[in-house]
Design an enzyme around this catalytic site. Structure first.
Site, short mmCIF file in Angstrom:
data_model
loop_
_atom_site.label_atom_id
_atom_site.label_comp_id
_atom_site.label_asym_id
_atom_site.label_seq_id
_atom_site.Cartn_x
_atom_site.Cartn_y
_atom_site.Cartn_z
N LYS A 80 2.33 -104.64 91.58
CA LYS A 80 2.63 -103.31 91.07
C LYS A 80 2.41 -102.23 92.12
O LYS A 80 2.92 -101.12 91.98
CB LYS A 80 1.79 -103.00 89.83
CG LYS A 80 0.30 -102.83 90.06
CD LYS A 80 -0.43 -102.57 88.75
CE LYS A 80 -1.93 -102.41 88.96
NZ LYS A 80 -2.26 -101.20 89.73
N ASP A 81 1.65 -102.54 93.18
CA ASP A 81 1.40 -101.57 94.25
C ASP A 81 2.45 -101.62 95.35
O ASP A 81 2.39 -100.84 96.29
CB ASP A 81 0.03 -101.81 94.88
CG ASP A 81 -1.11 -101.52 93.93
OD1 ASP A 81 -0.89 -100.82 92.93
OD2 ASP A 81 -2.23 -102.01 94.18
N ARG A 128 1.53 -92.83 84.51
CA ARG A 128 2.08 -93.54 83.34
C ARG A 128 1.03 -93.65 82.25
O ARG A 128 1.31 -93.37 81.07
CB ARG A 128 2.54 -94.95 83.75
CG ARG A 128 2.86 -95.85 82.54
CD ARG A 128 3.15 -97.28 82.95
NE ARG A 128 2.07 -97.91 83.69
CZ ARG A 128 0.99 -98.45 83.12
NH1 ARG A 128 0.83 -98.41 81.81
NH2 ARG A 128 0.06 -99.03 83.86
N ARG A 129 -0.18 -94.05 82.62
CA ARG A 129 -1.23 -94.19 81.61
C ARG A 129 -1.59 -92.84 81.01
O ARG A 129 -1.89 -92.75 79.82
CB ARG A 129 -2.46 -94.85 82.24
CG ARG A 129 -2.24 -96.34 82.54
CD ARG A 129 -3.36 -96.91 83.38
NE ARG A 129 -3.20 -98.35 83.60
CZ ARG A 129 -3.77 -99.02 84.58
NH1 ARG A 129 -4.55 -98.38 85.46
NH2 ARG A 129 -3.57 -100.32 84.71
N ARG A 146 -10.65 -92.23 90.83
CA ARG A 146 -10.40 -93.22 91.87
C ARG A 146 -11.59 -94.16 91.89
O ARG A 146 -12.55 -93.99 91.17
CB ARG A 146 -10.24 -92.53 93.24
CG ARG A 146 -8.99 -91.71 93.42
CD ARG A 146 -7.75 -92.57 93.55
NE ARG A 146 -7.91 -93.64 94.52
CZ ARG A 146 -7.79 -93.50 95.83
NH1 ARG A 146 -7.50 -92.32 96.34
NH2 ARG A 146 -7.92 -94.53 96.64
N ARG A 152 -15.51 -97.45 88.21
CA ARG A 152 -14.88 -96.85 87.03
C ARG A 152 -15.63 -97.25 85.75
O ARG A 152 -15.89 -96.41 84.89
CB ARG A 152 -13.41 -97.28 86.95
CG ARG A 152 -12.59 -96.77 88.13
CD ARG A 152 -11.12 -97.14 88.01
NE ARG A 152 -10.42 -96.81 89.24
CZ ARG A 152 -9.14 -96.43 89.30
NH1 ARG A 152 -8.44 -96.33 88.19
NH2 ARG A 152 -8.58 -96.15 90.45
N CYS A 237 6.10 -95.97 92.84
CA CYS A 237 5.22 -96.87 92.10
C CYS A 237 4.34 -96.14 91.09
O CYS A 237 3.89 -96.71 90.11
CB CYS A 237 4.32 -97.63 93.07
SG CYS A 237 5.19 -98.66 94.25
#
Length: 311
Positions: A80-81, A128-129, A146, A152, A237
């Site tokens: 995805k990156d 997106r999230r 980040r 996180r 992306c």
């Protein structure tokens, strides 16, 4: 290619875990000797938001430069990156079988998204999230974050945030899936094109037959369809776009959704195609068809698409 294979990866715990899975699979299947090399990217050094750095493709750049320079023989990315534009001199050498592509909500008290209190703070660095969260819970306070997975999760544990959204596959690879309070269904919450899959890039023209042992053709077909949507929409992306493709027998099904940044609007499209012959060509054409329908329906009016949004 003779001697040990040199595999380069980023230095984060998740990147090392992902590369470790690839290395273990290669060694088990072929017995090849593998050396792992750690590369630090600008995305790892900087504390700026991903969007200000140019999107998640920033993580791929340092690895690709090392591969082109001959410092390693192959590199491992989260698919995805990986920017959709071809990188001169490199090819996608293998795509292993995809793991869980869903997003996971991680809360302090095991609460689901519906159960979070009004105005709860939720951390994510993904546009997106952000859009998906606000589309379902416009009352939430979204915090741009980040850092690695442990950092996180630590902000939730310490009370700085009420929740974070992370990729289920990443949690699984780190043995931290128990931190997930809820896994979002893909039909409600499509994820980034290629999420849950890994990409192994090699130099064009290099022969590394060992990679055939970890290639999973249905995963390559599915992620190509998803990434074809992203490429045809000329979106980076980090764009607010979710896509999900699945292969069942000789049927390829693809759905994609484009979101307005604040979650106030979204457009979706889904189509299927029969895989007969050149699966990758079918996947590419299906992705282009879905993207064309989204554009015809007005996707560019609600999201930053076009040349300005590419990487």
């Amino acid at each position: 290619m003779s001697g040990a294979l040199r595999v380069a990866t980023r230095g984060s715990a998740l990147a090392r875990a992902q590369t470790g899975h690839v290395v273990a699979a290669l060694v088990e299947a072929t017995g090849v000797e593998v050396e792992t090399i750690i590369i630090t990217s600008e995305g790892d050094r900087s504390k700026e938001s991903l969007s200000s750095l140019g999107g998640t493709g920033v993580f791929a750049s340092a690895l690709r430069e090392a591969l082109i320079a001959g410092e390693c023989d192959l590199i491992v990315h989260s698919l995805k990156d990986l920017p959709t534009a071809p990188y001169e001199g490199l090819v996608l050498g293998a795509v292993p079988e995809r793991e869980d592509p869903r997003d996971a909500l991680c809360t302090r008290d095991g609460l689901t998204l519906d159960e979070l209190p009004e105005g709860a703070s939720v951390g994510t660095g993904s546009p997106r999230r952000v859009a998906q969260l606000l589309s379902l819970r416009p009352d939430l306070r979204i915090v741009d974050i980040r850092g690695n997975v442990d950092t996180r999760l630590g902000r939730v544990r310490d009370g700085d945030l009420d929740a974070v959204v992370l990729a289920a596959a990443g949690l699984g690879r780190l043995g931290r899936l128990d931190a997930a309070s809820e896994l979002f269904a893909l039909d409600l919450w499509p994820t980034a094109p290629g999420q849950g899959a890994l990409a192994i890039e090699t130099r064009e023209g290099d022969s590394i037959p060992e990679l055939l042992s970890i290639e999973h053709p249905p995963t390559r077909t599915a992620i190509l369809a998803e990434r074809a949507v992203l490429a045809a929409l000329e979106a980076g992306c980090a764009a607010p776009i979710g896509a999900t493709a699945t292969v069942a027998g000789d049927e390829l099904h693809l759905s994609a959704t484009v979101y307005q940044a604040d979650g106030a609007a979204e457009l979706g499209c889904e189509r299927s195609a029969t895989l007969l012959g050149d699966d990758l060509l079918v996947a590419d054409l299906l992705g282009q068809a879905v993207a064309a329908q989204l554009l015809e329906d007005g996707a560019a009016e609600i999201a930053p698409l076009g040349p300005g949004g590419t990487e």
